[in-house]
Design a protein around this motif. Structure first.
Motif, PDB file in Angstrom:
ATOM      1  N   ALA A  20      -8.075  -8.944  -3.845  1.00  0.00           N
ATOM      2  CA  ALA A  20      -8.823  -7.688  -3.798  1.00  0.00           C
ATOM      3  C   ALA A  20      -8.277  -6.718  -4.833  1.00  0.00           C
ATOM      4  CB  ALA A  20      -8.731  -7.053  -2.412  1.00  0.00           C
ATOM      5  N   VAL A  21      -9.089  -5.716  -5.137  1.00  0.00           N
ATOM      6  CA  VAL A  21      -8.676  -4.606  -5.988  1.00  0.00           C
ATOM      7  C   VAL A  21      -8.982  -3.323  -5.217  1.00  0.00           C
ATOM      8  CG1 VAL A  21      -9.097  -3.386  -8.164  1.00  0.00           C
ATOM      9  CG2 VAL A  21      -9.110  -5.892  -8.116  1.00  0.00           C
ATOM     10  N   TYR A  22      -8.050  -2.382  -5.239  1.00  0.00           N
ATOM     11  CA  TYR A  22      -8.186  -1.128  -4.497  1.00  0.00           C
ATOM     12  C   TYR A  22      -8.288   0.030  -5.478  1.00  0.00           C
ATOM     13  CZ  TYR A  22      -6.563  -4.024  -0.688  1.00  0.00           C
ATOM     14  OH  TYR A  22      -6.442  -5.032   0.237  1.00  0.00           O
ATOM     15  N   MET A  23      -9.349   0.819  -5.331  1.00  0.00           N
ATOM     16  CA  MET A  23      -9.577   2.002  -6.145  1.00  0.00           C
ATOM     17  C   MET A  23      -9.342   3.217  -5.231  1.00  0.00           C
ATOM     18  SD  MET A  23     -10.508   0.164  -8.702  1.00  0.00           S
ATOM     19  CE  MET A  23     -11.116   1.269  -9.946  1.00  0.00           C
ATOM     20  N   ALA A  24      -8.404   4.065  -5.570  1.00  0.00           N
ATOM     21  CA  ALA A  24      -8.087   5.202  -4.698  1.00  0.00           C
ATOM     22  C   ALA A  24      -8.287   6.519  -5.429  1.00  0.00           C
ATOM     23  CB  ALA A  24      -6.650   5.099  -4.201  1.00  0.00           C
ATOM     24  N   LYS A  25      -8.716   7.513  -4.688  1.00  0.00           N
ATOM     25  CA  LYS A  25      -8.888   8.869  -5.211  1.00  0.00           C
ATOM     26  C   LYS A  25      -8.390   9.848  -4.158  1.00  0.00           C
ATOM     27  CE  LYS A  25     -12.262  12.252  -6.837  1.00  0.00           C
ATOM     28  NZ  LYS A  25     -11.649  13.329  -6.107  1.00  0.00           N
ATOM     29  N   ALA A  31      -6.225  12.942  -8.694  1.00  0.00           N
ATOM     30  CA  ALA A  31      -5.424  11.736  -8.905  1.00  0.00           C
ATOM     31  C   ALA A  31      -6.217  10.495  -8.503  1.00  0.00           C
ATOM     32  CB  ALA A  31      -4.122  11.816  -8.112  1.00  0.00           C
ATOM     33  N   LYS A  32      -6.186   9.505  -9.371  1.00  0.00           N
ATOM     34  CA  LYS A  32      -6.871   8.244  -9.121  1.00  0.00           C
ATOM     35  C   LYS A  32      -5.915   7.115  -9.447  1.00  0.00           C
ATOM     36  CE  LYS A  32     -11.341  10.150 -10.413  1.00  0.00           C
ATOM     37  NZ  LYS A  32     -12.330  10.245 -11.475  1.00  0.00           N
ATOM     38  N   GLY A  33      -6.089   6.002  -8.735  1.00  0.00           N
ATOM     39  CA  GLY A  33      -5.233   4.856  -8.991  1.00  0.00           C
ATOM     40  C   GLY A  33      -5.953   3.552  -8.727  1.00  0.00           C
ATOM     41  N   ILE A  34      -5.451   2.496  -9.364  1.00  0.00           N
ATOM     42  CA  ILE A  34      -5.998   1.156  -9.210  1.00  0.00           C
ATOM     43  C   ILE A  34      -4.851   0.228  -8.835  1.00  0.00           C
ATOM     44  CG2 ILE A  34      -7.148  -0.756 -10.377  1.00  0.00           C
ATOM     45  CD1 ILE A  34      -8.291   1.344 -12.367  1.00  0.00           C
ATOM     46  N   ALA A  35      -5.033  -0.532  -7.757  1.00  0.00           N
ATOM     47  CA  ALA A  35      -4.035  -1.517  -7.336  1.00  0.00           C
ATOM     48  C   ALA A  35      -4.725  -2.882  -7.285  1.00  0.00           C
ATOM     49  CB  ALA A  35      -3.464  -1.158  -5.966  1.00  0.00           C
ATOM     50  N   MET A  87       0.841  -1.187   0.000  1.00  0.00           N
ATOM     51  CA  MET A  87       0.000   0.000   0.000  1.00  0.00           C
ATOM     52  C   MET A  87       0.885   1.249   0.000  1.00  0.00           C
ATOM     53  SD  MET A  87      -3.136   0.988  -0.204  1.00  0.00           S
ATOM     54  CE  MET A  87      -4.150  -0.423   0.165  1.00  0.00           C
ATOM     55  N   GLY A  88       2.047   1.170   0.640  1.00  0.00           N
ATOM     56  CA  GLY A  88       2.951   2.316   0.677  1.00  0.00           C
ATOM     57  C   GLY A  88       3.400   2.754  -0.710  1.00  0.00           C
ATOM     58  N   ARG A  89       3.749   1.797  -1.566  1.00  0.00           N
ATOM     59  CA  ARG A  89       4.169   2.131  -2.934  1.00  0.00           C
ATOM     60  C   ARG A  89       3.017   2.758  -3.720  1.00  0.00           C
ATOM     61  NH1 ARG A  89       6.873  -2.962  -2.434  1.00  0.00           N
ATOM     62  NH2 ARG A  89       5.071  -3.942  -3.398  1.00  0.00           N
ATOM     63  N   PHE A  90       1.816   2.228  -3.526  1.00  0.00           N
ATOM     64  CA  PHE A  90       0.628   2.725  -4.225  1.00  0.00           C
ATOM     65  C   PHE A  90       0.359   4.183  -3.849  1.00  0.00           C
ATOM     66  CE2 PHE A  90      -4.268   2.342  -4.415  1.00  0.00           C
ATOM     67  CZ  PHE A  90      -4.314   2.749  -5.740  1.00  0.00           C
ATOM     68  N   LEU A  91       0.381   4.494  -2.559  1.00  0.00           N
ATOM     69  CA  LEU A  91       0.114   5.858  -2.102  1.00  0.00           C
ATOM     70  C   LEU A  91       1.228   6.809  -2.526  1.00  0.00           C
ATOM     71  CD1 LEU A  91      -1.346   5.110   1.432  1.00  0.00           C
ATOM     72  CD2 LEU A  91      -2.569   5.481  -0.728  1.00  0.00           C
ATOM     73  N   THR A  92       2.459   6.341  -2.514  1.00  0.00           N
ATOM     74  CA  THR A  92       3.579   7.171  -2.955  1.00  0.00           C
ATOM     75  C   THR A  92       3.459   7.478  -4.444  1.00  0.00           C
ATOM     76  OG1 THR A  92       5.012   6.267  -1.235  1.00  0.00           O
ATOM     77  CG2 THR A  92       6.094   7.313  -3.123  1.00  0.00           C
ATOM     78  N   PHE A  93       3.023   6.496  -5.219  1.00  0.00           N
ATOM     79  CA  PHE A  93       2.800   6.719  -6.651  1.00  0.00           C
ATOM     80  C   PHE A  93       1.769   7.828  -6.863  1.00  0.00           C
ATOM     81  CE2 PHE A  93       0.300   5.939 -10.463  1.00  0.00           C
ATOM     82  CZ  PHE A  93       1.285   5.918 -11.444  1.00  0.00           C
ATOM     83  N   LEU A  94       0.654   7.780  -6.132  1.00  0.00           N
ATOM     84  CA  LEU A  94      -0.371   8.824  -6.245  1.00  0.00           C
ATOM     85  C   LEU A  94       0.195  10.188  -5.856  1.00  0.00           C
ATOM     86  CD1 LEU A  94      -3.500   7.004  -4.775  1.00  0.00           C
ATOM     87  CD2 LEU A  94      -3.186   7.758  -7.143  1.00  0.00           C
TER      88      LEU A  94
END
Length: 123
Positions: free
Chosen positions: A53-58, A22-26, A1-8
């Motif tokens: 699972a799939v995580y959709m972040a905004k 910014a939106k992302g899908i993990a 999750m850390g890499r995903f949030l840093t990418f955003l």
């Protein structure tokens, strides 16, 4: 999750997106997000998969601190966790059958509104 949030955060910091866009899908292992031409999507997982699972972040604001070599501070990130069979509309950024929660990163430490960075189990 850390890499995903840093990418955003970097996407915003580098000027590719604004703090509120910014939106992302993990996608976890043994999981897939099947996307249709109209923007509708559905999660499928391998039988017997664990932690699928799939995580959709905004994002809702820009990171406070996003500098190389310094711990990230980035708050109010909306996450929607999708499980096997959950659906999501990429056009409206809304889902059904999943779990909605918020993440905050303070000085490199991730905190969740659910008490679990990965949101927990199905609602």
């Amino acid at each position: 999750m850390g890499r995903f949030l840093t990418f955003l955060a970097r996407d915003i910091q580098d000027g590719e997106e604004t703090g509120t866009s910014a939106k992302g899908i993990a996608v976890n292992e043994q999981s897939a997000l099947l996307v249709e031409k109209d923007g509708s999507a559905k999660v499928v997982t391998q039988p017997g998969a664990t932690n699928a699972a799939v995580y959709m972040a905004k994002t809702n604001q820009a990171p406070t601190t996003c500098v190389s070599g310094t711990p990230l501070t980035f708050n109010n990130i909306s996450v929607y966790k999708l499980f096997n069979g959950s659906t999501f509309n990429l056009s409206t950024w809304t889902g059904a059958g999943g779990l909605s929660y918020t993440l905050n990163v303070n000085n490199g430490v991730i905190n969740s509104s659910t008490g679990n960075v990965y949101g927990g189990n199905q609602p």
